[in-house]
Design a protein around this motif. Structure first.
Motif, mmCIF file in Angstrom:
data_model
loop_
_atom_site.group_PDB
_atom_site.id
_atom_site.type_symbol
_atom_site.label_atom_id
_atom_site.label_comp_id
_atom_site.label_asym_id
_atom_site.label_seq_id
_atom_site.Cartn_x
_atom_site.Cartn_y
_atom_site.Cartn_z
ATOM 1 N N SER A 77 0.840 -1.197 0.000
ATOM 2 C CA SER A 77 0.000 0.000 0.000
ATOM 3 C C SER A 77 0.872 1.242 0.000
ATOM 4 O O SER A 77 2.041 1.209 0.408
ATOM 5 C CB SER A 77 -0.903 0.012 1.248
ATOM 6 O OG SER A 77 -1.779 -1.100 1.242
ATOM 7 N N PRO A 79 2.025 4.620 1.565
ATOM 8 C CA PRO A 79 1.977 5.167 2.933
ATOM 9 C C PRO A 79 1.060 6.381 3.038
ATOM 10 O O PRO A 79 0.798 7.077 2.054
ATOM 11 C CB PRO A 79 3.438 5.552 3.196
ATOM 12 C CG PRO A 79 4.242 4.740 2.245
ATOM 13 C CD PRO A 79 3.383 4.578 1.030
ATOM 14 N N ASP A 80 0.596 6.656 4.240
ATOM 15 C CA ASP A 80 -0.257 7.822 4.467
ATOM 16 C C ASP A 80 0.462 9.089 4.038
ATOM 17 O O ASP A 80 1.697 9.193 4.097
ATOM 18 C CB ASP A 80 -0.631 7.917 5.947
ATOM 19 C CG ASP A 80 -1.577 6.801 6.373
ATOM 20 O OD1 ASP A 80 -2.144 6.145 5.464
ATOM 21 O OD2 ASP A 80 -1.721 6.577 7.582
ATOM 22 N N LYS A 81 -0.350 10.047 3.638
ATOM 23 C CA LYS A 81 0.143 11.365 3.233
ATOM 24 C C LYS A 81 1.144 11.268 2.062
ATOM 25 O O LYS A 81 2.015 12.119 1.909
ATOM 26 C CB LYS A 81 0.818 12.072 4.414
ATOM 27 C CG LYS A 81 -0.147 12.494 5.529
ATOM 28 C CD LYS A 81 -1.072 13.631 5.071
ATOM 29 C CE LYS A 81 -1.945 14.119 6.215
ATOM 30 N NZ LYS A 81 -2.778 15.286 5.820
ATOM 31 N N THR A 82 0.994 10.218 1.242
ATOM 32 C CA THR A 82 1.888 10.024 0.088
ATOM 33 C C THR A 82 1.048 9.754 -1.155
ATOM 34 O O THR A 82 0.070 9.009 -1.094
ATOM 35 C CB THR A 82 2.843 8.845 0.326
ATOM 36 O OG1 THR A 82 3.587 9.067 1.531
ATOM 37 C CG2 THR A 82 3.806 8.679 -0.852
ATOM 38 N N ASP A 209 -5.626 3.381 -6.249
ATOM 39 C CA ASP A 209 -6.522 3.587 -5.101
ATOM 40 C C ASP A 209 -7.580 4.620 -5.446
ATOM 41 O O ASP A 209 -8.726 4.521 -4.995
ATOM 42 C CB ASP A 209 -5.727 4.091 -3.883
ATOM 43 C CG ASP A 209 -4.759 3.047 -3.354
ATOM 44 O OD1 ASP A 209 -5.214 1.948 -3.013
ATOM 45 O OD2 ASP A 209 -3.552 3.347 -3.290
ATOM 46 N N ASP A 231 -9.222 11.155 4.254
ATOM 47 C CA ASP A 231 -8.678 11.045 5.604
ATOM 48 C C ASP A 231 -7.170 10.885 5.651
ATOM 49 O O ASP A 231 -6.633 10.130 6.474
ATOM 50 C CB ASP A 231 -9.327 9.860 6.342
ATOM 51 C CG ASP A 231 -10.851 9.972 6.387
ATOM 52 O OD1 ASP A 231 -11.345 11.126 6.490
ATOM 53 O OD2 ASP A 231 -11.517 8.925 6.276
ATOM 54 N N GLY A 232 -6.461 11.564 4.760
ATOM 55 C CA GLY A 232 -5.011 11.537 4.810
ATOM 56 C C GLY A 232 -4.381 10.242 4.363
ATOM 57 O O GLY A 232 -3.179 10.016 4.564
ATOM 58 N N GLU A 233 -5.154 9.355 3.753
ATOM 59 C CA GLU A 233 -4.611 8.077 3.294
ATOM 60 C C GLU A 233 -3.685 8.285 2.088
ATOM 61 O O GLU A 233 -3.864 9.206 1.302
ATOM 62 C CB GLU A 233 -5.750 7.132 2.893
ATOM 63 C CG GLU A 233 -6.654 6.723 4.040
ATOM 64 C CD GLU A 233 -7.806 5.862 3.561
ATOM 65 O OE1 GLU A 233 -7.973 5.748 2.321
ATOM 66 O OE2 GLU A 233 -8.530 5.301 4.400
ATOM 67 N N GLY A 234 -2.703 7.410 1.956
ATOM 68 C CA GLY A 234 -1.879 7.419 0.761
ATOM 69 C C GLY A 234 -2.624 6.787 -0.401
ATOM 70 O O GLY A 234 -3.590 6.044 -0.206
ATOM 71 N N TYR A 265 0.809 16.401 1.881
ATOM 72 C CA TYR A 265 1.184 15.212 1.117
ATOM 73 C C TYR A 265 2.525 15.407 0.416
ATOM 74 O O TYR A 265 2.920 16.528 0.060
ATOM 75 C CB TYR A 265 0.121 14.905 0.063
ATOM 76 C CG TYR A 265 -1.060 14.109 0.568
ATOM 77 C CD1 TYR A 265 -1.131 12.738 0.374
ATOM 78 C CD2 TYR A 265 -2.097 14.734 1.251
ATOM 79 C CE1 TYR A 265 -2.212 11.998 0.837
ATOM 80 C CE2 TYR A 265 -3.190 14.012 1.720
ATOM 81 C CZ TYR A 265 -3.235 12.639 1.504
ATOM 82 O OH TYR A 265 -4.308 11.920 1.967
#
Length: 756
Positions: A77, A79-82, A209, A231-234, A265
């Motif tokens: 996956s 990474p968050d904020k990416t 995604d 929600d800040g997901e990557g 991001y």
């Protein structure tokens, strides 16, 4: 002479092969261009729901990066904020440079999944993309859904794209994205084997995604909104830099980058995601050190396409994570890739040029048909008016010259037809060194027919022009009629043929040659050609006063005119065209007399037909070149140069040489564009030709049943005539020489009973 003819024929074989190779090369270029343009674009395809029971749950619920580390399916996956910013369907000469400019401005890397056919067409854009620090992946060669293709087709799609990458940027790649793919939960039992197979070959399959759905052109605001993860997901985010009108994408992209950066991001590539998830040691070794595969597969090359000729232990560029998916191409892969790019460049230049040529040829062909119909109709109405006449009737005797070389099968029939002539004639048979007893048969035929007006002159073999000149010198009358030894006249032919000489300005008259052996397929094709092509043409040229050829089978000349231009020349293989042009330039008028008909034996085999038409085509080119200065002739004698020469060059050489474009583009369109539209267009052209042929048959009072052969003639006979003309052009351009070749005769054309 037979040995010399054999040697001459042997010398022509390489030129025949060259002509066929030219046609093959054209076909290959067209096929390559069509293949490049097939299937590209159209991300709207929706696949019907299919079972996914064979797909592991952790893959369906996993991240967008799918590898087969150690043979086990593993998903990663973002990474968050990416954001892994990905672009599909490029490169495109309009939109890709604009995307690259935006990424460069904002110092953002991208991962571009490229279509092999587009790579081949725009290699410079791929090189720019890689040099800017972006990553590239395989998106198949023709943007085809691999789920429904054979294993061989799947292999070709991948390998050809890798070759295109090697030729364009000197690299191969381990990244793959399937056309029409989306998120991992859409993997089904059809597509899963594709990903497994490619994973085993070392490829990393990349899904998404978040989809911007920019191909729908919903508006800039919606594109930005739909591309934003929650929600800040990557996320692996999909945009397009090709495949359609992408102005909204170009407008939305900078707004999207600014928005995501404002949310905290960062942007990376697919390899950057993999490096961050697994650790820099697994994906970014020191420059020059042995590099492991970015997916942790121990340096496995990306299948046969990615690995062929590549150094598995050498990273491309600086060896950074941004370029970890790339492999430096070398060896056969590099050279084959460059060859592919070169071939595509040729196709990209050739096909548009041929398209322009097609339009020119189409206009010329249609214009010719229109001109022939209009002028032939006018000619027919002029010559068949009740009050039309050439002047006082010509009743004085004329000399008929029959050159003959090994004409034992035909000479008796020829003399028998002349015995029935309604016009007073003397017949001069010039035996050009025959070895089959032609002269003896001619003597015997004359005796049996009671013809006291026949003279047989024997000479050593010197060729048809020499035989005709001998006959002209021996002629006892001021008008000479020339005919071939395999031709028969109707009883009224000579009388009809000589009537135009009532006009003192007429120096030569062309008669109406008919195919006598028309009941075979090859004979029927030639019959259509004679009636439609030759005789409609002659009506047109007669009205324009620029007749290019007096046919050897039936023609009449003023003896003084023949002597004035130096007789029949041996400079060319088309002595009839040569002397006709010479008479124009000497100021004589040349006309067509459609009522004077001669029946000739056409070649009965394709080999003999090729030989005859090759000689005709080559001889016509020789005659036109010999008389090229007619273009600058002044006064009435310059009319042929001003009008006839351009028309003959355009209609009998240039247009026929390029006429195959019509058939080639028809096949091209049927395969790669629109079968129904292409077929309808071809049928429309055929209908136009049928109308012209039907009108020509009506003017000549021929039976229409032979026109049933015309569709097949367009498919087979016409292609052969194209090759003959191309062969002749190659011979002319290479300075080749061609000798007279005797055609085999059967003598099946007997004394005519009238038109059938």
């Amino acid at each position: 002479m037979e040995r010399a003819a054999g040697r001459a024929a042997a010398l022509q074989k390489p030129r025949v092969i060259l002509a066929l190779l030219l046609l093959l090369a054209l076909t290959c270029v067209m096929l390559l261009d069509g293949y490049l343009r097939a299937e590209v674009g159209g991300d709207q395809r929706v696949r019907s729901g299919a079972s996914s029971s064979d797909v592991p749950e952790d893959v369906l619920d996993g991240g967008p990066i799918l590898t087969f580390r150690g043979g086990e399916a593993t998903s990663l996956s973002v990474p968050d904020k990416t954001i892994a910013l990905t672009f599909d369907d490029g490169p495109d000469p309009t939109w890709t440079p604009q995307v690259l400019e935006i990424l460069k401005k904002y110092d953002v890397p991208g991962t571009f999944f490229l279509v092999g056919s587009m790579i081949s067409r725009y290699p410079g854009l791929v090189e720019d993309t890689v040099e800017q620090g972006n990553e590239v992946g395989v998106h198949t060669f023709t943007h085809v859904d691999l789920s429904y293709q054979s294993e061989a087709r799947m292999t070709r799609e991948i390998e050809q794209t890798q070759l295109a990458l090697a030729g364009a940027a000197g690299i191969t790649t381990t990244l793959f994205r399937a056309p029409y793919s989306s998120e991992t939960d859409a993997i089904d039992n059809y597509s899963w084997p594709v990903y497994k197979r490619l994973g085993e070959d070392g490829y990393t399959s990349v899904f998404i995604d978040t989809d911007s759905d920019d191909w729908k052109r919903p508006g800039v605001a919606k594109i930005v909104k739909w591309a934003t993860p929650e929600d800040g997901e990557g996320a692996s985010v999909l945009f397009h830099d090709s495949g359609g009108e992408r102005s909204q994408t170009i407008e939305a992209l900078p707004k999207y980058i600014e928005k995501m950066r404002a949310k905290g991001y960062t942007f990376t590539t697919v390899s950057g995601v993999m490096a961050e998830q697994r650790g820099a040691d697994a994906t970014a070794p020191a420059a020059g050190a042995g590099q492991t595969d970015p997916a942790g597969q121990g340096g496995t090359e990306a299948g046969t396409g990615a690995g062929a000729g590549a150094d598995a232990g050498t990273g491309a560029g600086t060896g950074t994570a941004l370029q970890a998916a790339h492999r430096e191409a070398g060896g056969a892969t590099l050279y084959e890739g460059k060859a592919l790019i070169a071939a595509v460049a040729v196709a990209e230049w050739t096909v548009p040029a041929l398209s322009v040529g097609l339009m020119v040829v189409g206009v010329a062909v249609i214009g010719r048909f229109g001109m022939m119909l209009l002028l032939a109709r006018r000619h027919y109405r002029q010559r068949n008016r009740r009050r039309f006449g050439w002047g006082p009737a010509v009743t004085r005797p004329v000399s008929v010259i029959v050159p003959a070389y090994n004409e034992k099968e035909c000479i008796a029939n020829t003399l028998q037809s002349l015995a029935l002539s309604t016009h007073p004639i003397e017949v001069i048979v010039v035996d050009d060194g025959s070895t089959d007893g032609t002269s003896e048969i001619a003597h015997e035929a004359a005796r049996s027919l009671g013809m006291t007006n026949v003279r047989v002159i024997r000479q050593e073999n010197a060729g048809k022009p020499a035989a005709l000149n001998n006959g002209v010198r021996s002629a006892g009358h001021d008008i000479v009629v020339m005919m071939d030894g395999d031709t028969v006249f109707e009883a009224d032919t000579v009388r009809q043929l000589v009537q135009p000489f009532a006009d003192p300005g007429v120096g030569a008259v062309a008669g109406n040659a008919k195919v006598g052996n028309r009941d075979t397929l090859i004979g029927a094709w030639q019959h259509i050609e004679y009636v439609m092509g030759f005789n409609l043409d002659r009506r047109m040229y007669d009205l324009l006063r620029c007749m290019p050829t007096i046919p050897g089978a039936i023609g009449a000349f003023r003896r003084e005119a023949v002597l004035q231009v130096g007789g029949m020349s041996e400079d060319t293989l088309a002595e009839d065209t040569d002397i006709t042009i010479a008479m124009h330039r000497a100021g004589w008028r040349v006309v067509y007399q459609e009522h004077a008909r001669a029946w000739t034996e056409a070649p009965g085999s394709l080999k003999q037909l090729w030989s005859q038409r090759y000689r005709w085509s080559y001889g016509t080119m020789q005659a036109l070149w010999k008389h090229r200065k007619s273009l600058t002739d002044k006064g009435p004698s310059g009319r042929f140069g001003r009008v006839g020469m351009p028309l003959v060059v355009i209609f009998q050489i240039v247009t026929p040489v390029f006429a195959p474009l019509i058939d080639v583009f028809t096949v091209y369109s049927m395969i790669f564009v629109d079968l129904q539209a292409a077929l309808l267009a071809w049928l429309a052209v055929l209908a136009l030709q049928l109308c012209c042929a039907a009108y020509a048959f009506r003017l000549d009072r021929e039976k229409y049943r032979y026109l049933l052969m015309m569709p097949l003639q367009q498919l087979a006979y016409r292609q052969m005539m194209y090759l003959v003309l191309i062969h002749s052009c190659i011979t002319a351009l290479t300075g080749g020489r061609l000798r007279w070749q005797k055609l085999k005769r059967t003598g099946e054309v007997g004394t005519p009973a009238g038109t059938s």
